[in-house]
Design a protein around this motif. Sequence first.
Motif, mmCIF file in Angstrom:
data_model
loop_
_atom_site.group_PDB
_atom_site.id
_atom_site.type_symbol
_atom_site.label_atom_id
_atom_site.label_comp_id
_atom_site.label_asym_id
_atom_site.label_seq_id
_atom_site.Cartn_x
_atom_site.Cartn_y
_atom_site.Cartn_z
ATOM 1 N N ASN A 208 0.837 -1.133 0.065
ATOM 2 C CA ASN A 208 0.049 0.085 0.039
ATOM 3 C C ASN A 208 0.825 1.296 -0.066
ATOM 4 O OD1 ASN A 208 -2.151 -1.836 0.210
ATOM 5 N ND2 ASN A 208 -2.748 -1.132 2.218
ATOM 6 N N SER A 209 2.011 1.075 0.587
ATOM 7 C CA SER A 209 3.029 2.414 0.686
ATOM 8 C C SER A 209 3.984 2.299 -0.414
ATOM 9 C CB SER A 209 3.699 2.334 1.896
ATOM 10 O OG SER A 209 4.587 3.514 1.798
ATOM 11 N N ALA A 210 4.005 3.200 -1.564
ATOM 12 C CA ALA A 210 4.796 3.313 -2.593
ATOM 13 C C ALA A 210 6.120 3.454 -2.174
ATOM 14 C CB ALA A 210 4.518 4.481 -3.440
ATOM 15 N N HIS A 211 6.682 3.700 -0.851
ATOM 16 C CA HIS A 211 7.719 3.711 -0.335
ATOM 17 C C HIS A 211 8.621 2.454 -0.179
ATOM 18 C CE1 HIS A 211 7.912 7.988 0.455
ATOM 19 N NE2 HIS A 211 6.669 7.772 0.858
ATOM 20 N N ASN A 212 7.820 1.102 -0.015
ATOM 21 C CA ASN A 212 8.153 -0.081 -0.059
ATOM 22 C C ASN A 212 8.458 -0.874 -1.097
ATOM 23 O OD1 ASN A 212 7.936 0.049 2.939
ATOM 24 N ND2 ASN A 212 5.624 -0.543 2.917
#
Length: 238
Positions: A208-212
């Motif tokens: 869900n997090s584009a940082h991952n």
Amino acid sequence: MCGRYVLTLPSEAIQALLNTRNLEESVPRYNIAPTQPVLAVWEQAGRREAKLARWGLVPGWVKDPRDFPLIINARAESMAQKPAFRDALKHQRCAVPATGYYEWQTDAQGRKRPHFIAFRDGRPMIMAGLYATWTGPEGEEIDSLALVTVPANADLAGIHHRMPAFIEGETADLWLDVRNVRAAEAEKVIRPAPEGSLIAHPVSTRVNSAHNDGPDLIAPAIEDVPAPSGKDGQLDLF
């Protein structure tokens, strides 16, 4: 709809898959998100080029991209009529390689569970796209694109009602040949993937997090309850 995808193919494999005359460096990416640069292929003067383009279409007639909404998908059923897509359908069709993509299934409580979707036989995906080049007041140019979507087939209808339009082989050749194939003919190759060709499994809500990023994002999920939408939720990105 398609809001995240995966590309792990090396540059040489992409060049062979889409017969491009150049190589564009490709590193494994497991959580490609809108507004990021993505690898795409389109024809220029009859020769295929691998390019980097922003995921989020900005038509050339837009005055200020900052005031234009984020358009990441183009519905196949209406793209010929929509001002944002109709010129691109005629002259600026592209292909976007992928290993697989993510889709979010909403349960009865409104919670969203991400799934990773790929071809059952493991072959690469080629998603149909439309691109545009925006030119700024100082002559700067921004290439951008949207992915074409179609109604989901029976494999995926229980997860989401839309899916990317996949092309390969002769259909990819027809889609990319903007010099000789008119828009009406190109539209005919856009259709849902054959039933039985795709496989899906739930994955961690870390996607869900584009940082991952990383291969763990496509591994089958262990947890049973998805995280609620919120700060790191899928909806925040859009």
